[in-house]
Design a protein around this motif. Sequence first.
Motif: not given
Length: 229
Positions: A17-30
């Motif tokens: 889930l930590t890995f998925t958080t990285g995905i989510i925050d990247a697409v959110g920020y960018l």
Amino acid sequence: MCAVTNARLHLVLMLALTFTTGIIDAVGYLGLDRVFTANMTGNVVILGMALAGGDDLPVAGPLIALAGFMLGAAIGGRVLRRAAPGWTHLSTTTFGATGVLSVLLGVAAMVEPPHEGEVWGFVVTALLSIAMGLQAAAARRIAVKDVTTVVVTSTLTGLAADSRLAGGTGENWARRALAVVLILAGAGVGALLLQAGGEAGVGIGMLVAGVLALVVATVGHWRREPVAV
């Protein structure tokens, strides 16, 4: 299943889930006007700079994300308040809700890509933040040491402060390092999905993260501790 095996399984699932958080925050920020939907520290800092007159920094997005995350965490806390320790059917429900929300938002965002400053973009931000608040509350209940799934600042602090260089024992260094590496890798994957997917990249990132979250919920449910009768 013995307690040691349960603990290892929970560690693996929370790292996923930590890995998925990285995905989510990247697409959110960018892709959602520099908004974090999982890392609330980032939103607070952005909001503070924006309110102090920082050039071209968003205000509405971080505020919506903060409110959504807190609402999701409050809902998760209330749902899990009376749950037994460890992984229960309520844990599955909460993690599953995170996955379902992410998948549905991903599909919707692929059909109608969100854009900065538009109502649909704010709706996506709000709902995704609620999903991440739910995840954070459920992960807090599972209570895997040093792996919150949504932030790594405390993990980095523990990694450095407890290291042999600092005179410590280096306890749990592997899980701490893995949490940092996985959120880093997830952010990289999220950025690549945005580049490859174009306008649909935000949706693709949420879809991938949501599917992985559903896999975690399913595995955790199948391997959960038996309920005493």
